[in-house]
Enzyme design. Structure first.
Site, mmCIF file in Angstrom:
data_model
loop_
_atom_site.group_PDB
_atom_site.id
_atom_site.type_symbol
_atom_site.label_atom_id
_atom_site.label_comp_id
_atom_site.label_asym_id
_atom_site.label_seq_id
_atom_site.Cartn_x
_atom_site.Cartn_y
_atom_site.Cartn_z
ATOM 1 N N GLU A 159 -7.118 -6.435 -8.126
ATOM 2 C CA GLU A 159 -7.229 -4.778 -8.106
ATOM 3 C C GLU A 159 -7.906 -4.431 -9.226
ATOM 4 O O GLU A 159 -7.387 -4.552 -10.284
ATOM 5 C CB GLU A 159 -5.816 -4.288 -7.969
ATOM 6 C CG GLU A 159 -4.918 -4.524 -6.611
ATOM 7 C CD GLU A 159 -5.844 -3.976 -5.605
ATOM 8 O OE1 GLU A 159 -6.343 -2.896 -5.534
ATOM 9 O OE2 GLU A 159 -5.596 -4.555 -4.440
ATOM 10 N N ASP A 180 -3.641 -6.824 -11.384
ATOM 11 C CA ASP A 180 -4.066 -5.321 -11.219
ATOM 12 C C ASP A 180 -4.784 -5.109 -12.505
ATOM 13 O O ASP A 180 -3.985 -5.058 -13.688
ATOM 14 C CB ASP A 180 -2.507 -4.571 -11.128
ATOM 15 C CG ASP A 180 -2.428 -4.451 -9.800
ATOM 16 O OD1 ASP A 180 -3.008 -4.880 -8.973
ATOM 17 O OD2 ASP A 180 -1.270 -3.890 -9.456
ATOM 18 N N HIS A 191 2.821 -10.839 -4.482
ATOM 19 C CA HIS A 191 2.382 -9.186 -4.598
ATOM 20 C C HIS A 191 2.816 -8.835 -6.086
ATOM 21 O O HIS A 191 3.748 -9.222 -6.452
ATOM 22 C CB HIS A 191 3.278 -8.306 -3.411
ATOM 23 C CG HIS A 191 2.890 -7.017 -3.899
ATOM 24 N ND1 HIS A 191 3.724 -6.107 -4.359
ATOM 25 C CD2 HIS A 191 1.763 -6.180 -3.879
ATOM 26 C CE1 HIS A 191 3.612 -4.905 -4.470
ATOM 27 N NE2 HIS A 191 2.303 -4.871 -4.115
ATOM 28 N N ASN A 192 1.914 -8.281 -6.732
ATOM 29 C CA ASN A 192 2.102 -7.620 -8.096
ATOM 30 C C ASN A 192 2.858 -9.090 -8.884
ATOM 31 O O ASN A 192 3.816 -8.718 -9.541
ATOM 32 C CB ASN A 192 2.860 -6.514 -8.111
ATOM 33 C CG ASN A 192 2.115 -5.372 -7.784
ATOM 34 O OD1 ASN A 192 1.011 -5.321 -7.313
ATOM 35 N ND2 ASN A 192 2.586 -3.975 -7.799
ATOM 36 N N HIS A 240 0.987 -2.359 -13.832
ATOM 37 C CA HIS A 240 1.200 -1.618 -12.557
ATOM 38 C C HIS A 240 0.912 -0.071 -13.066
ATOM 39 O O HIS A 240 1.620 0.570 -13.628
ATOM 40 C CB HIS A 240 2.792 -1.574 -12.017
ATOM 41 C CG HIS A 240 2.690 -1.150 -10.394
ATOM 42 N ND1 HIS A 240 1.712 -1.325 -9.580
ATOM 43 C CD2 HIS A 240 3.608 -0.387 -9.846
ATOM 44 C CE1 HIS A 240 2.116 -0.866 -8.598
ATOM 45 N NE2 HIS A 240 3.172 -0.353 -8.603
ATOM 46 N N GLU A 267 -1.753 -11.930 -7.746
ATOM 47 C CA GLU A 267 -2.566 -10.689 -7.717
ATOM 48 C C GLU A 267 -2.564 -10.308 -9.417
ATOM 49 O O GLU A 267 -1.742 -10.372 -9.897
ATOM 50 C CB GLU A 267 -1.662 -9.730 -6.893
ATOM 51 C CG GLU A 267 -2.413 -8.141 -6.878
ATOM 52 C CD GLU A 267 -1.590 -7.157 -6.092
ATOM 53 O OE1 GLU A 267 -2.081 -6.131 -5.782
ATOM 54 O OE2 GLU A 267 -0.565 -7.597 -5.598
#
Length: 1296
Positions: free
Chosen positions: A403, A357, A325-326, A369, A355
């Protein structure tokens, strides 16, 4: 790391030549803060890489076993500092060593003088790293011993003195029973002239490791007599070849041991005397025990770590997939660094789903983020890093979870970058056009799959396939096209306006997002205790101001280094008699310790206010030099000679300790420092005449955890106490002066109280609390007169996160085992019972209230401390709503304040925003920003909160809803949409499973999973299509959730924060340690069956496991103290069970838990998804646990017998030589070899009857015997008698 083909083809002669060249060393350019020419070499004896400035001074070393990657080229941050063209090193002559055991690795960036030299080092380092990983344990022990000896041996004589030995033993976690015992061992191994050579040092190590003969009790039983014979002298005992073979076959259940040649080869590996390496080898006791602790005797069956290619041919939806995640973050979700190296680290750890973003950047997409202070990195750099490292650890497919927050134009850039960088690796077409299921990992080998929201050109339901063509195909679609076009034009207009709104809201670095909060950014908050402004990350949300911990000072902030000299022993402050006192101190010190030229001290100048004086001993007298000061702009510098300036007095002194001070008359290097006589007497935090009660009164006035003072204890001249605030309470710590050292606890030594304070300013003293606020008389007076200022931090205007927790009954504990009282003054209770108001006695028996009976005894190791769960989880709910999560330091309710903008300034700031409590005007909270414009933005938001009417609130909610709807309909570039093949995200009605295609993927936040009523449907969906789960937004500190319940539902990508070392990433690492660390683990056949009923399966007991901890070795050292370890064994899965050993005091090198010891008994229902976890903690002086090491294994790969448990750190990286020795017995339920047991309770009963010992052959009689029955150490004597047995065995507190 795969072994390069070139290395496999290399001849042994070539390998030897390369290793010889690396050992000789070569001069290279080392790129750090500056580029330096240093000698770099490999020290073969210690298996280290060293870089040195001169022959007698090593600048630094790194261990070969800690090398994670050797990367060719100028591909690290170190090289970015030298892009000005001055460095002439070619790209191909440079390389970087990435090493370490944390998530963020250290780097050593090097430039060789030729491409050939660089290639030699690249090849040689990988060769040596691989050899180190594969080296047998005895070889590793020898290199470790040499490394330890050389680390304290300053004379480079390959020997060690008694003084150096004492320093070394403390550093490796060992406290000798007495100085006399150490001297006896020193003499026993033949130490001469107060020194030991390496062979003698090795013997001493063996003596120390086996001085606790309790460990031998395991093998002195009649059933094990062949090991030690009938003598109590281990050195006179031997384990013969055939004895050892029988041990392996019958005790360890090693089928390969039927081959005597393999047994002989194994024994030869552990025999350190070449004369005994014969065809009929025999072990000494120490060699036999070394084998038991070794990685070669691991509890884990390595066959489960091997890849099973046959298991890689199922559809992707049949696998658990290692997911992050992230991935770009290296720390928390709020202000940590984003880094391409985080992607590299995760991919090399076996992660297969990362991931990205993606946000709009200046001219190109960026990754960070959103709405936070995390740093930003280029999208293209991330893609290149993924391309370089995607298939190093595993050749199976990588999924990129995108994302998307970029405008269409930058999405087109992203698509172009994907195609250009990945090339043929990028999956753009289905593997099989007519397939009805997902392809297998084998079919997708070497492919990169994109998961991103596809462009939908059809209003059809989300369950249908999207249309790839941009023009309608059917007659119906043609008639509908104008309406669709008008709709998309309208949506695009809204998107454009939304983007413009977002752009306008970004000003001065402050971003606004109504869903995240009304305002975010940095503010400075005035601290009345510290009397300074501290910068905090703040969020206004739900009418409250939330703020995080203050920022640490930047590394390059010159203020950080200005006062470093104040804590040094050589700095004496202002002396009463100035020059005369300085001369007297140096003279007396040199007379007592032998006058060495260069002995020195520093002090403020008696004549010049901003200058200092350096006083030193030379040729039998004291001389003085003036340290002058100057300034360039805001920066102050110091110097002895005008041509050499230093940013601080500290750096000046350090320079002249390493380099000679040259004058016309002499050349001299500063040597030993003249220590201050009782330097604590000059500190404001020290009190020589303060009672315990007065100290507590002082601390209660200072509303801060971390406030502290040190006082001399009444009537005890050599005894002191630290009094400090922690968790809102006042606590005391005793410090005893022994000789010239100050002892905290039993093993933590400091040269002075000042040294102690400086150490705990940087390291936590209690839990996470450091000594931060010295309680001086001035501070006490300040808070005695300004009570309201202190009160501000104690009432509801300011809320400490730890104050949110409801008040608990005193020391509540929960029973982890059932207990039946043996005496009238004892409690009887069942597993899970809560006992309140516990009084912890010192004899292993505690008192508490249970079942209406007050303050009766119960055994302390049958319980664990817990918080009170009978009250509402107020803290949990608050954290759920808190935008800063666990990082929140405090909260101010703006709706209960008046807001003032003080244009006249305050506390040195020209413009200050003040929040003033409505009910109490004296309660104020002062805020400042970097600019007047930023402060005004905060003022506007705060003012609106205090003035806003209900219709404003309704309008805000309506805007949020409109914004969410617009963003859901935001356009996706066709170029990006065309790259989506299998992972097509579904955003609407994700928990409806009546219609779906196998190409879909559904993403869920951890706390918004489909309800229990849909479990069956969800399991069915997961057999056909993919699902991904990610952490909730409140996990700002990057904590993780328990992945087990989601794995049990068949979720494929359970994304965790890899940068956080916690239990759940360790479980994840254990699961994916299987199948060759490919990142793909096939779910059990049972789960893949349509008739799978999880609840029914969880009622069936598949295995019974009995575990007993015997001993440990080479545990990590916690700070400056020697560890007092205890071991926690935990079964993780559907049913979680725990067991704890007693605490072993002051020994982290070779603790032995004396026999008889209790065994942990566990029942396993789901062996495919159940883990056995060993955690080694140490108990500190406050009886709190501190993590030392862990090892986590899938139950299905555990081996029975006397086994080693190789320990790892929190990030699941191996710890050098650290291990546990355990006895473990895994039996398939209902099919035990000796006897059928219908329950774990009967198994435990039988274990107690036979002492927990399996059967073994006695070499001398060839008869099988059961071990004698053991005495139960928990049995107390009658209520009127004393509990002497329990005092001896159960005298420790356990980890709650």
């Amino acid at each position: 790391m795969a072994r390069p083909k070139q290395q496999l083809e290399m001849t042994e002669y070539k390998k030897m030549a390369i290793k010889r060249d690396l050992e000789m060393g070569v001069v290279m350019t080392v790129f750090r803060q500056k580029a330096e020419r240093l000698t770099v070499q490999v020290i073969m004896e210690t298996r280290q890489v060293a870089w040195t400035r001169t022959a007698d001074k090593t600048d630094g070393v790194l261990d070969l076993f800690e090398i994670r990657e050797v990367r060719p080229g100028r591909n690290s941050k170190d090289f970015e500092r030298f892009k000005d063209g001055k460095d002439k090193h070619d790209e191909n002559s440079c390389f970087t060593i990435f090493y370490g055991s944390l998530f963020v690795l250290n780097t050593l960036s090097l430039g060789a003088d030729s491409v050939q030299e660089a290639q030699k080092w690249l090849t040689g380092l990988e060769l040596l790293r691989q050899e180190t990983l594969e080296a047998p344990t005895p070889v590793l022990i020898e290199s470790w011993l040499r490394k330890q000896m050389y680390s304290v041996n300053q004379t480079k004589t390959h020997s060690i003195s008694m003084k150096e030995l004492k320093v070394l033993l403390a550093s490796i976690n060992y406290k000798p029973p007495s100085s006399r015992s150490l001297k006896d061992k020193f003499q026993e191994v033949g130490g001469k002239k107060d020194r030991l050579d390496f062979a003698q040092f090795h013997k001493l190590y063996n003596l120390i490791m086996f001085e606790q003969n309790e460990i031998l009790d395991e093998f002195k039983r009649e059933s094990c007599a062949f090991i030690l014979g009938n003598t109590d002298k281990p050195e006179a005992s031997a384990v013969l070849l055939h004895d050892f073979q029988r041990f392996l076959i019958y005790q360890q259940k090693e089928s390969w041991a039927s081959d005597l040649n393999q047994v002989r080869e194994l024994m030869t590996t552990f025999i350190d005397d070449t004369m005994r390496k014969t065809n009929d080898p025999e072990f000494t006791v120490s060699e036999f025990l070394s084998f038991l602790f070794s990685k070669e005797n691991s509890v884990w069956n390595e066959k489960f770590s091997e890849i099973c290619n046959l298991d890689m041919n199922n559809p992707l939806s049949h696998y658990w997939i290692n997911s992050s995640h992230n991935t770009y973050l290296t720390g928390d979700q709020l202000r940590s660094e984003s880094s391409t190296e985080a992607y590299v680290r995760c991919l090399r750890l076996g992660c297969r789903c990362v991931e990205l973003d993606c946000w709009e950047g200046p001219g190109e997409p960026i990754i960070y983020h959103g709405w936070t202070r995390t740093t930003r990195i280029k999208f293209e750099d991330v893609v290149k890093a993924i391309n370089d490292h995607a298939f190093v650890t595993s050749e199976f497919p990588v999924i990129l979870s995108i994302e998307e927050h970029c405008p269409v134009e930058q999405q087109r850039q992203m698509a172009r970058i994907f195609r250009d960088v990945f090339g043929d690796k990028l999956l753009t077409e289905p593997v099989e056009e007519m397939a009805e299921q997902l392809p297998s990992p084998t079919q997708l080998r070497g492919k990169i799959i994109l998961k991103v929201r596809p462009k939908s050109t059809s209003p059809y339901s989300a369950g249908s396939s999207f249309v790839r063509s941009s023009t309608p195909k059917s007659t119906e679609a043609v008639h509908r096209w104008p309406a669709l076009r008008r709709r998309w034009v309208f949506v695009n207009l809204l998107v454009y306006l939304l983007v413009q709104h977002k752009k306008l809201s970004v000003e001065g670095g402050i971003t606004r997002d109504l869903r995240k909060g009304q305002k975010q950014g940095d503010l400075e908050i005035w601290d009345p205790v510290d009397q300074r402004w501290n910068k905090h990350y703040c969020v206004i949300s739900e009418d409250k101001l939330y703020y995080a911990e203050e920022y640490e000072e930047e590394e390059d902030d010159p203020r950080k280094f200005q006062d470093l000299h104040l804590s040094e022993p050589w700095f004496h402050g202002r002396l009463k008699e100035g020059r005369v006192m300085a001369e007297r101190l140096i003279h007396d010190y040199c007379v007592e310790n032998g006058g060495i030229d260069g002995t020195f001290l520093a002090r403020p100048s008696d004549t010049y206010v901003k200058d200092f004086t350096l006083s030193f001993w030379r040729s039998g007298r004291v001389q003085h030099c003036r340290i002058r000061s100057g300034s360039e702009g805001p920066h102050t510098y110091f110097y002895l000679t005008p041509n050499l300036h230093f940013p601080s007095v500290y750096s000046l002194i350090q320079h002249y300790r390493e380099n000679p001070l040259r004058c016309q008359d002499f050349e001299l290097r500063l040597t030993g420092a003249v220590p201050q006589p009782d330097p604590h007497l000059q500190k404001g935090w020290f009190y020589s005449n303060l009672s315990r009660g007065q100290a507590e009164d002082y601390l209660l006035r200072i509303p801060r955890d971390g406030a502290f003072l040190i006082r001399q204890r009444e009537g005890e001249p050599d005894s002191f106490a630290i009094t400090f605030r922690g968790d809102g309470k006042v606590k005391h710590c005793r410090v005893q002066k022994e000789g010239n050292m100050y002892l905290l606890g039993t093993t933590t030594e400091f040269e002075s109280l000042v040294d102690l304070v400086e150490y705990f300013r940087k390291k936590p003293l209690y839990r996470k609390i450091k000594l931060r606020y010295p309680v001086t008389p001035e501070l006490v007076d300040h808070f005695s007169t300004e009570k309201d200022c202190a009160f501000l931090y104690e009432v509801k205007t300011y809320v400490e996160p730890n104050e949110i927790e409801p008040i608990l009954p005193q020391s509540t504990v929960r029973a982890v085992y059932s207990y039946q009282a043996k005496n009238p003054d004892e409690h009887s209770f069942s597993k899970g019972a809560l006992i309140h108001n516990v009084s912890k006695q010192s004899n292993g028996w505690w008192k508490g209230d249970y079942g209406g009976r007050l303050q009766l005894f119960f055994p302390s190791n049958f319980v664990e401390e817990v918080s009170n769960n009978t009250k509402p989880d107020v803290k949990g709910q608050d954290m759920e709503d808190n935008p800063l999560g666990e990082l929140c330091k405090g909260v101010v309710d703006i709706s209960k304040c008046n807001i003032q903008n003080l244009r006249s300034g305050k506390n040195g700031k020209p413009n200050v925003l003040t929040l003033q409590d409505v009910e109490q005007d004296s309660l104020q909270f002062d805020l400042a920003a970097d600019s007047l414009e930023e402060l005004f933005e905060w003022y506007q938001v705060g003012w609106n909160i205090t003035q806003r009417a209900m219709n404003d609130k309704y309008y805000q909610e309506r805007v949020i809803r409109q914004q969410e709807e617009v963003e859901k309909k935001a356009e996706v570039a066709m170029e990006m949409s065309d790259l989506v093949v299998y992972c097509q995200p579904l955003s609407k009605e994700k928990d409806r499973f009546d219609r779906y295609t196998y190409k879909q993927i559904r993403s869920f936040v951890e706390n918004k999973m489909p309800g229990k009523s849909r479990t069956r449907e969800f399991l069915c969906y997961n057999r056909k299509a993919l699902s991904r789960v990610y952490p909730k937004g409140q996990r700002v500190e990057s904590s993780n959730y328990d992945p087990y319940p989601l794995w049990a539902l068949g979720c494929h990508m359970v994304a965790l924060n890899f940068q956080t070392a916690d239990k759940y990433t360790q479980l994840n690492s254990a699961l994916f340690s299987q199948n060759g660390r490919t990142g793909y683990v096939l779910q059990p056949e049972l789960m893949r069956d349509d008739g799978y009923e999880p609840q029914q399966e969880r009622k069936k007991v598949k295995y019974d496991i009995v575990v007993r901890v015997i001993a440990a070795r080479h545990l990590p050292k916690p700070g400056r103290s020697i560890a007092s370890p205890f071991v926690e064994i935990e079964l993780c899965g559907h049913d979680e069970e725990k067991f704890k050993t007693m605490v072993y005091r002051d020994n982290g090198l070779n603790p032995v838990w004396k026999s008889p010891a209790d065994s942990a008994v566990f029942t396993v229902h789901e062996p495919e998804l159940t883990f056995l976890r060993f955690v080694v903690n140490e108990e500190d002086m406050f009886s709190d646990p501190n993590f030392l090491a862990q090892a986590t294994f899938p139950v299905k790969g555990i081996r029975s017998g006397y086994r080693s448990v190789p320990l790892k750190n929190g990030y699941s990286e191996d710890l050098e030589l650290a291990s546990l020795l355990v006895f473990i017995n895994v039996q398939q339920s209902g099919k035990a070899e000796e006897e059928l047991y219908s329950s774990s309770g009967q198994l435990k009963k039988k274990q107690a009857e036979v002492g927990g010992e399996p059967f073994l052959y006695d070499t001398h009689t060839n008869i099988q015997r059961a071990a004698p029955r053991q005495h139960n150490p928990l049995t107390r004597e009658g209520s009127g008698g004393e509990r002497t047995k329990e005092k001896k065995i159960n005298n420790n507190k356990f980890y709650p």
